[in-house]
Design a protein around this motif. Structure first.
Motif: not given
Length: 164
Positions: A28-49
């Motif tokens: 979970v920490w890595r999902s908040w601290t790596t570009v690849q992970a943040l771009e994969a999940w961050w933001g509301p449904e239907g949006w990209v980051t």
């Protein structure tokens, strides 16, 4: 899926979101601290980051844009980290910016994310956002903050489940 718990404290000018996720604290920490992970999940449904900068250390900048797929980001955000305790706490001051990362928000808000292991495969995430005023809290809430985070946490949960 775990339920999103939401509390609003007007006296403290704060909204607190809590969610249990299937994933180790480290995942979970890595999902908040790596570009690849943040771009994969961050933001509301239907949006990209799109992450432009990610320097996870006190004083480091996190700059990203969000929007619908196939278009330029509609919203740009900049955050400056104030506290980073590996695997435990991320704190930052966040506000609206432009695509260059210029601070355009006179009422940036303080965010603290706490990562707590429930067991080796589950993590409790507590996201606390403190606003400069009750009016600002209500304005951001009216923009769909809780609904956006509900979708974002669902995306994060799916992302974590897809990892080996």
């Amino acid at each position: 899926m775990s339920e999103l718990l939401v509390s609003k404290n007007l006296e403290a000018r704060e909204i607190v979101l809590e969610r249990e996720l299937r994933g180790s604290v480290d995942a979970v920490w890595r999902s908040w601290t790596t570009v690849q992970a943040l771009e994969a999940w961050w933001g509301p449904e239907g949006w990209v980051t799109t992450v432009r900068a990610l320097d996870v250390r006190p004083g480091g900048l996190w700059h990203f844009g969000m929007g619908v797929p196939g278009a330029a980001p509609d919203v740009w955000i900049r955050a400056v980290y104030s506290e980073v305790i590996h695997g435990s706490v991320l704190s930052y001051v966040e506000g609206f910016s432009d695509e260059t990362g210029a601070d355009l928000d006179p009422e940036s808000h303080a965010v603290t994310v706490e990562f707590t292991g429930v067991d080796p495969a589950r993590t409790r995430l507590v996201l606390r956002t403190r606003f400069t005023s009750v009016d600002r809290l209500e304005q951001i809430a009216a923009m769909g903050m809780v609904e956006g985070w509900a979708g974002g946490f669902d995306r994060l949960d799916r992302f974590l489940r897809s990892r080996p």
